[in-house]
Motif scaffolding. Structure first.
Motif, PDB file in Angstrom:
ATOM      1  N   TRP A  27      11.413  20.912 -22.268  1.00  0.00           N
ATOM      2  CA  TRP A  27      11.036  19.508 -22.324  1.00  0.00           C
ATOM      3  C   TRP A  27       9.681  19.363 -22.991  1.00  0.00           C
ATOM      4  O   TRP A  27       8.966  20.340 -23.175  1.00  0.00           O
ATOM      5  N   VAL A  28       9.350  18.142 -23.382  1.00  0.00           N
ATOM      6  CA  VAL A  28       8.026  17.830 -23.907  1.00  0.00           C
ATOM      7  C   VAL A  28       7.447  16.680 -23.089  1.00  0.00           C
ATOM      8  O   VAL A  28       8.190  15.855 -22.555  1.00  0.00           O
ATOM      9  N   GLU A  29       6.132  16.670 -22.989  1.00  0.00           N
ATOM     10  CA  GLU A  29       5.427  15.588 -22.312  1.00  0.00           C
ATOM     11  C   GLU A  29       4.332  15.077 -23.232  1.00  0.00           C
ATOM     12  O   GLU A  29       3.663  15.865 -23.906  1.00  0.00           O
ATOM     13  N   ARG A  30       4.164  13.775 -23.236  1.00  0.00           N
ATOM     14  CA  ARG A  30       3.143  13.141 -24.062  1.00  0.00           C
ATOM     15  C   ARG A  30       1.756  13.492 -23.522  1.00  0.00           C
ATOM     16  O   ARG A  30       1.503  13.407 -22.322  1.00  0.00           O
ATOM     17  N   TYR A  36       2.075  15.962 -28.122  1.00  0.00           N
ATOM     18  CA  TYR A  36       2.955  16.376 -27.030  1.00  0.00           C
ATOM     19  C   TYR A  36       2.740  17.841 -26.716  1.00  0.00           C
ATOM     20  O   TYR A  36       2.299  18.612 -27.566  1.00  0.00           O
ATOM     21  N   ARG A  37       3.079  18.214 -25.506  1.00  0.00           N
ATOM     22  CA  ARG A  37       3.089  19.627 -25.115  1.00  0.00           C
ATOM     23  C   ARG A  37       4.527  19.959 -24.758  1.00  0.00           C
ATOM     24  O   ARG A  37       5.160  19.270 -23.961  1.00  0.00           O
ATOM     25  N   GLY A  38       5.034  21.029 -25.372  1.00  0.00           N
ATOM     26  CA  GLY A  38       6.383  21.494 -25.078  1.00  0.00           C
ATOM     27  C   GLY A  38       6.340  22.558 -24.010  1.00  0.00           C
ATOM     28  O   GLY A  38       5.395  23.359 -23.954  1.00  0.00           O
ATOM     29  N   PHE A  39       7.354  22.563 -23.147  1.00  0.00           N
ATOM     30  CA  PHE A  39       7.420  23.505 -22.026  1.00  0.00           C
ATOM     31  C   PHE A  39       8.773  24.195 -21.982  1.00  0.00           C
ATOM     32  O   PHE A  39       9.785  23.596 -22.329  1.00  0.00           O
ATOM     33  N   GLY A  43       7.627  29.099 -18.385  1.00  0.00           N
ATOM     34  CA  GLY A  43       6.177  28.966 -18.383  1.00  0.00           C
ATOM     35  C   GLY A  43       5.522  28.939 -19.754  1.00  0.00           C
ATOM     36  O   GLY A  43       4.302  28.842 -19.841  1.00  0.00           O
ATOM     37  N   ALA A  44       6.280  29.013 -20.828  1.00  0.00           N
ATOM     38  CA  ALA A  44       5.699  28.960 -22.170  1.00  0.00           C
ATOM     39  C   ALA A  44       5.349  27.518 -22.520  1.00  0.00           C
ATOM     40  O   ALA A  44       6.001  26.578 -22.069  1.00  0.00           O
ATOM     41  N   THR A  45       4.287  27.355 -23.315  1.00  0.00           N
ATOM     42  CA  THR A  45       3.895  26.024 -23.785  1.00  0.00           C
ATOM     43  C   THR A  45       3.564  26.076 -25.266  1.00  0.00           C
ATOM     44  O   THR A  45       3.221  27.133 -25.805  1.00  0.00           O
ATOM     45  N   MET A  48       2.051  20.129 -29.877  1.00  0.00           N
ATOM     46  CA  MET A  48       2.652  19.499 -31.046  1.00  0.00           C
ATOM     47  C   MET A  48       1.964  18.183 -31.362  1.00  0.00           C
ATOM     48  O   MET A  48       1.504  17.494 -30.455  1.00  0.00           O
ATOM     49  N   GLY A  49       1.963  17.847 -32.630  1.00  0.00           N
ATOM     50  CA  GLY A  49       1.420  16.565 -33.057  1.00  0.00           C
ATOM     51  C   GLY A  49       1.353  16.526 -34.572  1.00  0.00           C
ATOM     52  O   GLY A  49       1.806  17.449 -35.257  1.00  0.00           O
ATOM     53  N   PRO A  50       0.766  15.477 -35.114  1.00  0.00           N
ATOM     54  CA  PRO A  50       0.613  15.415 -36.566  1.00  0.00           C
ATOM     55  C   PRO A  50      -0.457  16.406 -37.018  1.00  0.00           C
ATOM     56  O   PRO A  50      -1.321  16.805 -36.228  1.00  0.00           O
ATOM     57  N   ALA A  51      -0.413  16.811 -38.260  1.00  0.00           N
ATOM     58  CA  ALA A  51      -1.387  17.769 -38.787  1.00  0.00           C
ATOM     59  C   ALA A  51      -2.822  17.277 -38.572  1.00  0.00           C
ATOM     60  O   ALA A  51      -3.720  18.074 -38.332  1.00  0.00           O
ATOM     61  N   SER A  52      -3.019  15.978 -38.595  1.00  0.00           N
ATOM     62  CA  SER A  52      -4.360  15.417 -38.412  1.00  0.00           C
ATOM     63  C   SER A  52      -4.910  15.636 -37.005  1.00  0.00           C
ATOM     64  O   SER A  52      -6.109  15.483 -36.776  1.00  0.00           O
ATOM     65  N   ALA A  53      -4.050  16.045 -36.055  1.00  0.00           N
ATOM     66  CA  ALA A  53      -4.497  16.279 -34.674  1.00  0.00           C
ATOM     67  C   ALA A  53      -5.197  17.621 -34.509  1.00  0.00           C
ATOM     68  O   ALA A  53      -5.715  17.924 -33.438  1.00  0.00           O
ATOM     69  N   GLY A  54      -5.215  18.449 -35.539  1.00  0.00           N
ATOM     70  CA  GLY A  54      -5.937  19.723 -35.461  1.00  0.00           C
ATOM     71  C   GLY A  54      -5.056  20.892 -35.089  1.00  0.00           C
ATOM     72  O   GLY A  54      -4.013  21.114 -35.704  1.00  0.00           O
ATOM     73  N   ALA A  55      -5.439  21.640 -34.064  1.00  0.00           N
ATOM     74  CA  ALA A  55      -4.793  22.906 -33.698  1.00  0.00           C
ATOM     75  C   ALA A  55      -3.482  22.677 -32.940  1.00  0.00           C
ATOM     76  O   ALA A  55      -3.350  23.013 -31.766  1.00  0.00           O
ATOM     77  N   VAL A  56      -2.534  22.067 -33.637  1.00  0.00           N
ATOM     78  CA  VAL A  56      -1.204  21.818 -33.093  1.00  0.00           C
ATOM     79  C   VAL A  56      -0.185  22.168 -34.171  1.00  0.00           C
ATOM     80  O   VAL A  56      -0.516  22.243 -35.349  1.00  0.00           O
ATOM     81  N   PHE A  57       1.044  22.393 -33.743  1.00  0.00           N
ATOM     82  CA  PHE A  57       2.144  22.528 -34.691  1.00  0.00           C
ATOM     83  C   PHE A  57       2.772  21.156 -34.885  1.00  0.00           C
ATOM     84  O   PHE A  57       2.926  20.403 -33.914  1.00  0.00           O
ATOM     85  N   THR A  58       3.170  20.845 -36.113  1.00  0.00           N
ATOM     86  CA  THR A  58       4.005  19.663 -36.308  1.00  0.00           C
ATOM     87  C   THR A  58       5.429  20.068 -35.919  1.00  0.00           C
ATOM     88  O   THR A  58       5.758  21.271 -35.935  1.00  0.00           O
ATOM     89  N   PRO A  59       6.292  19.125 -35.574  1.00  0.00           N
ATOM     90  CA  PRO A  59       7.672  19.497 -35.275  1.00  0.00           C
ATOM     91  C   PRO A  59       8.350  20.233 -36.438  1.00  0.00           C
ATOM     92  O   PRO A  59       9.102  21.182 -36.220  1.00  0.00           O
ATOM     93  N   GLY A  60       8.061  19.833 -37.677  1.00  0.00           N
ATOM     94  CA  GLY A  60       8.630  20.527 -38.832  1.00  0.00           C
ATOM     95  C   GLY A  60       8.155  21.962 -38.925  1.00  0.00           C
ATOM     96  O   GLY A  60       8.914  22.870 -39.273  1.00  0.00           O
TER      97      GLY A  60
END
Length: 168
Positions: A27-30, A36-39, A43-45, A48-60
């Motif tokens: 699941w993901v939570e906003r 979002y954070r995927g779970f 226990g893995a996390t 996620m977010g847009p590239a402009s959010a920094g140290a996150v993966f985009t869904p693509g």
């Protein structure tokens, strides 16, 4: 490279069976605006977010990383058997987004693998087995190549349903 569906040259060329799919919940939570954070239930996390959010993966990017990781995991056993458990590999995934269609029309896996110590015949056999293994056991690649039906439901969270029953 074309798919070779002939009988393996040796018993060592057999493709390992695909592993069963985990049934742990995902699941993901906003966490903020478009982030979002995927779970996983294990226990893995992942952030996620847009590239402009920094140290996150985009869904693509996660889709691409999943494809590259699946290729690596699918070819790991046959490559380790031939190259040793400490072999090094980097799998790069490339593919530009078609902005008008908002999708990736083509993805390319570039597998960097040092086979310089092998003679040509052994090199060709190792690459054929790795290719067959990826084609036969990479669930992500097989799903993307075949296409997938995506279903979507909107439901009330259990807590909102419970609260509604309490006030009724």
């Amino acid at each position: 490279m074309s798919t070779d569906t002939t009988t393996p040259a040796t018993e060592h060329d057999a493709i390992p069976a695909s592993s069963p799919s985990a049934t742990d919940p995902l699941w993901v939570e906003r966490t903020g605006s478009r982030t979002y954070r995927g779970f996983s239930g294990r226990g893995a996390t992942v952030e996620m977010g847009p590239a402009s959010a920094g140290a996150v993966f985009t869904p693509g990017e996660l889709l691409k990383v999943a494809l590259a990781g699946c290729a690596g995991m699918s070819s790991d056993v046959p490559l380790a058997r031939r190259l040793g458990d400490d072999y090094k590999v980097t799998i790069r995934i490339e593919g530009a987004k078609n902005l008008e269609e908002d999708r990736y029309p083509e993805l390319t896996e570039v597998i960097e693998l040092d086979l310089s110590a092998l003679d040509d015949a052994t090199r060709d056999r190792v690459l054929a087995v790795a290719e067959r293994s990826i084609e036969q056991t990479c669930t992500v690649g097989r799903t993307l190549e075949a296409g997938v039906v995506v279903k979507r439901e909107f439901v009330e969270p259990a807590s909102a349903v419970d609260a509604g029953e309490a006030t009724a």
